[in-house]
Write an enzyme that holds these catalytic residues in place. Sequence first.
Site, short mmCIF file in Angstrom:
data_model
loop_
_atom_site.label_atom_id
_atom_site.label_comp_id
_atom_site.label_asym_id
_atom_site.label_seq_id
_atom_site.Cartn_x
_atom_site.Cartn_y
_atom_site.Cartn_z
N PRO A 2 0.22 -32.83 14.37
CA PRO A 2 -0.13 -31.40 14.46
C PRO A 2 0.84 -30.57 13.63
CG PRO A 2 0.72 -32.20 16.58
CD PRO A 2 0.62 -33.38 15.67
N GLU A 3 0.32 -29.60 12.90
CA GLU A 3 1.15 -28.65 12.18
C GLU A 3 1.18 -27.34 12.98
OE1 GLU A 3 0.57 -28.36 7.97
OE2 GLU A 3 0.20 -30.49 7.73
N HIS A 95 -1.81 -42.72 29.16
CA HIS A 95 -0.81 -42.24 28.21
C HIS A 95 -0.15 -40.93 28.66
CE1 HIS A 95 -2.05 -45.37 25.51
NE2 HIS A 95 -3.27 -44.87 25.39
N ARG A 114 1.17 -41.98 21.11
CA ARG A 114 2.13 -42.63 20.20
C ARG A 114 3.58 -42.41 20.62
NH1 ARG A 114 0.17 -41.65 14.19
NH2 ARG A 114 1.85 -43.12 13.83
#
Length: 295
Positions: A2-3, A95, A114
């Site tokens: 994500p930016e 997760h 991740r």
Amino acid sequence: MPELPEVETIRLGVERRLRGRTLTDIELHSSRATRHEADLSAYAELAGRRVLEVARRGKFLWLVLEDSPRALVLHLGMSGQLLALSSPLAAPLRHAAATLLTDDGGALAFVDQRTFGYLRTSPLLPTPDERPGGQGTVLPDVPEVLAHIARDPLDPHLDTGAAAERMGGTASAIKRVLLDQRYVSGIGNIYADEALWAIGLHPEVPAAAIPQEQLWELIRTAAEVMRAAVEVGGTSFDALYVDTEGEAGYFARELAAYGQRGAPCRRCGTLIEKLVVGGRATYVCPSCQTRGWVT
Ligand SMILES: [Zn+2]
């Protein structure tokens, strides 16, 4: 990854869900997500407090809590999601790194496939420039662990002139400088290419060769492109980016340069090319993104 526009989209969603609510509990599911915290009792101190503000600087979010000298800081890493739940689940989501429970019976799950993301607590310190700490807060405070992060172009309190001056002091290619967090934080690969295309500047032009006014305009253009992206929920560059309601973003269809190799430039019709600048894939129109500044 994500930016800024994606993190800002998520901040707005968290603000809608949490501001004014009391955190009744903070459930921690992953020791990796709290790897920066030596003493987990800090989280117990935050439970039972009302959320006053949901703030952001660069890609970091923090919650300002009532009568608490410490903030709860979150970084989404490569794949982190903050998902609003209307009621807590019997078992954590797959997760899930942490779940924040609220007094309206809802919850916010921090899910991170991740595992590069994390949460931590940090004392709030006064900002050196005495301005609000970032977007979403009116308080002149910033978490201690974020004090070294430069303000970003979406931050209304960024000193654009000072950032332009820093950028103009280096002979590096302007694309590299835009991505370098020491000059201005939070401009990632997608929005750097879009801002350079929008302003008609070639990514390999040395920053020092660009007049100050144009560097200033470039930072403002990057902010405009990113605000337009926030309007449509950001860019879903992969399936892992969704907002707090689980929705994808739609800015990908607006992209003029990034990822458009072989497509005609929307301004002049020349085919967009792909280069590598500073080790990063870079998309450019070879005709209308000039190597020198043309007014
Ligand atoms: Zn063009």
